[in-house]
Scaffold this active site. Structure first.
Site, PDB file in Angstrom:
ATOM      1  CE  LYS A 162      23.127  -9.707 -36.968  1.00 60.04           C
ATOM      2  NZ  LYS A 162      22.273  -8.992 -37.918  1.00 60.04           N
ATOM      3  CE  LYS A 172      31.311  -9.638 -37.688  1.00 57.85           C
ATOM      4  NZ  LYS A 172      30.228  -9.179 -36.852  1.00 57.85           N
TER       5      LYS A 172
HETATM    6  P1  NAD Z   1      31.742  -0.256 -38.570  1.00 58.21           P
HETATM    7  O1  NAD Z   1      33.072  -0.822 -38.961  1.00 58.21           O
HETATM    8  O2  NAD Z   1      31.099   0.756 -39.435  1.00 58.21           O
HETATM    9  O3  NAD Z   1      31.861   0.396 -37.105  1.00 58.21           O
HETATM   10  C1  NAD Z   1      32.677  -0.108 -36.096  1.00 58.21           C
HETATM   11  C2  NAD Z   1      33.261   1.046 -35.307  1.00 58.21           C
HETATM   12  O4  NAD Z   1      34.052   0.511 -34.248  1.00 58.21           O
HETATM   13  C3  NAD Z   1      34.167   1.944 -36.137  1.00 58.21           C
HETATM   14  O5  NAD Z   1      33.810   3.298 -35.947  1.00 58.21           O
HETATM   15  C4  NAD Z   1      35.566   1.651 -35.596  1.00 58.21           C
HETATM   16  O6  NAD Z   1      36.445   2.769 -35.639  1.00 58.21           O
HETATM   17  C5  NAD Z   1      35.245   1.257 -34.164  1.00 58.21           C
HETATM   18  N1  NAD Z   1      36.280   0.421 -33.540  1.00 58.21           N
HETATM   19  C6  NAD Z   1      36.909  -0.648 -34.097  1.00 58.21           C
HETATM   20  N2  NAD Z   1      37.771  -1.169 -33.209  1.00 58.21           N
HETATM   21  C7  NAD Z   1      37.667  -0.422 -32.088  1.00 58.21           C
HETATM   22  C8  NAD Z   1      38.333  -0.462 -30.830  1.00 58.21           C
HETATM   23  N3  NAD Z   1      39.255  -1.381 -30.551  1.00 58.21           N
HETATM   24  N4  NAD Z   1      38.022   0.492 -29.914  1.00 58.21           N
HETATM   25  C9  NAD Z   1      37.084   1.426 -30.191  1.00 58.21           C
HETATM   26  N5  NAD Z   1      36.418   1.520 -31.369  1.00 58.21           N
HETATM   27  C10 NAD Z   1      36.735   0.602 -32.297  1.00 58.21           C
HETATM   28  O7  NAD Z   1      30.800  -1.505 -38.345  1.00 58.21           O
HETATM   29  P2  NAD Z   1      29.186  -1.505 -38.314  1.00 58.21           P
HETATM   30  O8  NAD Z   1      28.681  -1.724 -39.693  1.00 58.21           O
HETATM   31  O9  NAD Z   1      28.714  -0.335 -37.523  1.00 58.21           O
HETATM   32  O10 NAD Z   1      28.927  -2.863 -37.521  1.00 58.21           O
HETATM   33  C11 NAD Z   1      29.102  -2.929 -36.098  1.00 58.21           C
HETATM   34  C12 NAD Z   1      28.576  -4.280 -35.618  1.00 58.21           C
HETATM   35  O11 NAD Z   1      27.168  -4.379 -35.911  1.00 58.21           O
HETATM   36  C13 NAD Z   1      29.228  -5.485 -36.308  1.00 58.21           C
HETATM   37  O12 NAD Z   1      29.394  -6.515 -35.375  1.00 58.21           O
HETATM   38  C14 NAD Z   1      28.244  -5.870 -37.389  1.00 58.21           C
HETATM   39  O13 NAD Z   1      28.350  -7.226 -37.756  1.00 58.21           O
HETATM   40  C15 NAD Z   1      26.931  -5.542 -36.702  1.00 58.21           C
HETATM   41  N6  NAD Z   1      25.806  -5.229 -37.622  1.00 58.21           N
HETATM   42  C16 NAD Z   1      26.003  -4.386 -38.672  1.00 58.21           C
HETATM   43  C17 NAD Z   1      24.928  -4.083 -39.523  1.00 58.21           C
HETATM   44  C18 NAD Z   1      25.088  -3.142 -40.709  1.00 58.21           C
HETATM   45  O14 NAD Z   1      24.145  -3.059 -41.529  1.00 58.21           O
HETATM   46  N7  NAD Z   1      26.205  -2.416 -40.839  1.00 58.21           N
HETATM   47  C19 NAD Z   1      23.669  -4.638 -39.285  1.00 58.21           C
HETATM   48  C20 NAD Z   1      23.492  -5.475 -38.181  1.00 58.21           C
HETATM   49  C21 NAD Z   1      24.588  -5.766 -37.351  1.00 58.21           C
END
Ligand code: NAD
Length: 297
Positions: free
Chosen positions: A170, A238
């Site tokens: 990734k 990040k």
């Molecule tokens: P996001 O910030 O929208 O969602 C993260 C969620 O985790 C939030 O709802 C937040 O409230 C929750 N959270 C944070 N800390 C927490 C804790 N301690 N306990 C419980 N819940 C907690 O992020 P995202 O865009 O959904 O991304 C999530 C992961 O997927 C990341 O690692 C990101 O790099 C990866 N990712 C994102 C995308 C994208 O297009 N957004 C694509 C591929 C991979």
């Protein structure tokens, strides 16, 4: 099978919805209960802590922003470690540090819990449509046990190697895509500042050697001024940092990646961290006083 999902964000919300629709008995947790409302309305159960998720589920999935949140969820006072039972499986779908998830796997093994890292690519659209590509690290026996769960969220599932290897793949992917994203923005700002129509420039670059996935999205993103996340710039920052850290661990120079990291840091410091990663171009546009917009789709 009882499945737990922690992190109901941009990605986790649609991914967990697919699990519910596929008929899994789903328990969810997030720092924000309102993020899970659409799931609770459709029959998912709520857990107040990661520990409570682990206690009631055979398989726990997480999709959290950074390694810090993964460590909080696993090792916190009311974390997964406190609730895990022998035979449980933990699947971390966050983009995480390979080193961090390997340590989690080692600690979980002592409790009889198997760990897979399974980060995804395909963006929020892939998550909505259930067409993500999923890169899995860990023992193949456990991948086979949860393959159907992953298939509810993604179309292509790759077994990459031992635990941590999913994130290595990734981070390689994102090192390339974030570099493309950054150079696309710099090149288009240059072209438009020097007097070329963005649409013409796009047709030339996407039909020639400069073509790349990120550039192909411009008519829906940059040209429309659509910079809502999506994939937040802070998460891109990040990921590039994690890739550079990996390069350091393995002695591989990533000079272009280091330049991209600095560029994203500049945009972050200028206040664009909560824009989508394509919003990097906003920072450049402001700097040189030009906008890369086009009415054509
Ligand atoms: P996001 O910030 O929208 O969602 C993260 C969620 O985790 C939030 O709802 C937040 O409230 C929750 N959270 C944070 N800390 C927490 C804790 N301690 N306990 C419980 N819940 C907690 O992020 P995202 O865009 O959904 O991304 C999530 C992961 O997927 C990341 O690692 C990101 O790099 C990866 N990712 C994102 C995308 C994208 O297009 N957004 C694509 C591929 C991979």
């Amino acid at each position: 099978m009882n499945v737990g999902f922690i992190g109901i964000g941009q990605m986790g919300a649609p991914m967990s919805r697919h699990l519910l629709e596929a008929g899994y008995d789903l328990t969810v947790h997030d720092l924000r209960k309102d993020a899970a409302k659409h799931l609770l309305d459709k029959g998912a159960k709520w857990a107040d802590t990661p520990k409570a998720v682990a206690e009631t589920c055979d398989v726990v999935i997480s999709c959290l922003p950074t390694p810090i949140q993964v460590q909080e969820v696993v090792y916190g006072t009311h974390g997964l470690m406190a609730g895990w039972k022998t035979g449980d499986i933990y699947v971390d779908m966050s983009t995480n540090s390979p080193t961090v998830i390997r340590q989690v796997a080692k600690d979980a093994k002592a409790k009889g819990v198997a760990v897979l890292d399974a980060p995804v690519t395909g963006g929020t659209r892939g998550a909505q449509e259930g067409t993500l590509s999923i890169m899995v690290g860990g023992d193949k026996i456990f991948l086979e046990k949860i393959r159907e769960i992953l298939q509810a969220m993604g179309k292509k599932i790759f077994h990459v190697g031992d635990v941590g290897c999913g994130n290595v793949a990734k981070l390689v992917n994102n090192l390339i895509s974030l570099t493309n994203n950054t150079i696309n923005a710099q090149a288009f700002v240059l072209g438009v500042k020097a007097g070329i129509d963005p649409q013409v420039l796009w047709e030339i670059t996407t039909s020639g050697t400069a073509n790349n996935w990120n550039l192909q999205q411009y008519p829906q993103t940059v040209f429309q001024g659509n910079f809502e996340p999506g994939f937040r710039l802070s998460l891109g920052f990040k990921d590039i940092g994690l890739a550079i850290q990996l390069g350091r661990e393995y002695g591989v120079p990533l000079s272009v990646g280091a330049a991209v990291e600095q560029s994203l840091l500049e945009a972050k410091a200028a206040g664009f961290e909560d824009k989508s990663v394509d919003g990097f171009i906003l920072y450049l546009e402001k700097l040189v006083g030009v906008e890369v917009r086009s009415a054509k789709k």
